[in-house]
Design an enzyme around this catalytic site. Sequence first.
Site, mmCIF file in Angstrom:
data_model
loop_
_atom_site.group_PDB
_atom_site.id
_atom_site.type_symbol
_atom_site.label_atom_id
_atom_site.label_comp_id
_atom_site.label_asym_id
_atom_site.label_seq_id
_atom_site.Cartn_x
_atom_site.Cartn_y
_atom_site.Cartn_z
ATOM 1 N N LYS A 1 0.834 -1.211 0.000
ATOM 2 C CA LYS A 1 0.000 0.000 0.000
ATOM 3 C C LYS A 1 0.872 1.266 0.000
ATOM 4 O O LYS A 1 2.095 1.175 0.067
ATOM 5 C CB LYS A 1 -0.971 -0.048 1.183
HETATM 6 C C1 LIG Z 1 -5.542 -4.006 1.190
HETATM 7 C C2 LIG Z 1 -6.992 -3.696 1.169
HETATM 8 C C3 LIG Z 1 -7.820 -3.926 2.275
HETATM 9 C C4 LIG Z 1 -7.375 -4.683 3.491
HETATM 10 O O1 LIG Z 1 -6.254 -4.173 4.107
HETATM 11 P P1 LIG Z 1 -5.321 -5.130 4.995
HETATM 12 O O2 LIG Z 1 -4.441 -4.136 5.701
HETATM 13 O O3 LIG Z 1 -4.577 -6.021 4.075
HETATM 14 O O4 LIG Z 1 -6.206 -5.860 5.939
HETATM 15 C C5 LIG Z 1 -9.136 -3.506 2.190
HETATM 16 N N1 LIG Z 1 -9.635 -2.935 1.093
HETATM 17 C C6 LIG Z 1 -8.875 -2.726 -0.003
HETATM 18 C C7 LIG Z 1 -9.484 -2.061 -1.192
HETATM 19 C C8 LIG Z 1 -7.536 -3.117 -0.003
HETATM 20 O O5 LIG Z 1 -6.785 -2.942 -1.111
#
Ligand SMILES: *Cc1c(COP(=O)(O)O)cnc(C)c1O
Length: 390
Positions: free
Chosen positions: A182
Amino acid sequence: MMIPYARQSISAEDIEAVVDVLQSDWLTQGPTVERFEAAVSSFCGAQYGVAVCSGTAALHAAMFAIGVGAGDEVIVPAMTFVATANGVLYQGGRPVFADVNSDDLLLDVTQIEALITPNTKAIIAVDYAGQPCDYVALSALAKKHGLVLVADASHSLGASAGEGGRVGALADLTVFSFHPVKPMTTGEGGMVVTDNADYVARLKRFRNHGIDRDSRDRQQSGQFQYAMVDLGFNYRISDIHCALGLSQLPRLGAWIVRRNEIARRYDDGFAELPGITPLTKQAGLIHGYHLYVVRVAQASAGVNRDQLFQLLRQRGIGVNVHYYPVHLQPYYRSALGTAAGLCPRAESASEEILSLPLYPDMSDAEVDEVIASVKDCVADKGVVHGKVCC
Ligand SMILES: *Cc1c(COP(=O)(O)O)cnc(C)c1O
């Protein structure tokens, strides 16, 4: 060596910041969590932040905070990661899937009104690939129908709606993920930011078993009593994780700039290439470019998405697909009875989309290698007498 589709950027200062916390008194529930919450919320122009152990936990906590329960419906886009909709199910609510625009794969605002019923509680907008949704239209719609507007901004921390403000200040509650792929990372982690103090109190209880005060409060006030008033979870994030996040945050702005440079280089590289169409970017906003997604049209590219995926992987290009529509996942088919045909644009996009490598430390030479590899695999070079040759 594979060029990955995404990769974290870790500096010597990041490592030092984590080591500092390891040598301090508080590994968890300490002051670094609060410092990280304050830093992220002020960065994006929200009043409060509540950090938790993942983006998924943040989504679940947000659904709890706004009071989603049995019988409640929450509108979510079909084109997202499963966690967006799972947060609704965890609370006993029902995700109602909305279709997306074909050109940018963001929630189609014009289709939402038809999905609203007396049971609708909220809309979760997803800033797919890092592009902020149309929050002006979404806010107006939410206000008109008395709904809570939640942003799943797992892709878009650091992006902005231009004049409209930064992601984090555009919805009633905004959820971030700090997974390594991310925009910035804590290893694992997430946060909800909001201007609503009542939501903050509920979020803080929810991440700590539903208990009304945390252990540092009790230690500092010299009291042992606590009351569990809700069924919460242990969704806490540690000071170790937050130290990494705090150390990363000052570099986020430069990373978004670099992500946009790479996206422009891809745009230019594919401008004349038949069958490879990047998703569109709206004018007047800052795209986060968590993902660079192209659609592969077999008729003009000579290869379909699955073939191109395999060919690029064979060449060490770490392509990926985001996402298979949530309502077509086996669990959703059996739990909610959803099926193909519900969100046709998300469904047809999911057969054509391909995410190309994109991360701040990616070099121009690596971007050019990806462009050259894609070019080699498509058009007249890609197909000889109907057979893929590269
Ligand atoms: C990565 C992601 C999540 C979940 O995040 P985590 O930190 O991996 O639990 C939720 N929604 C979207 C759109 C994502 O890309």
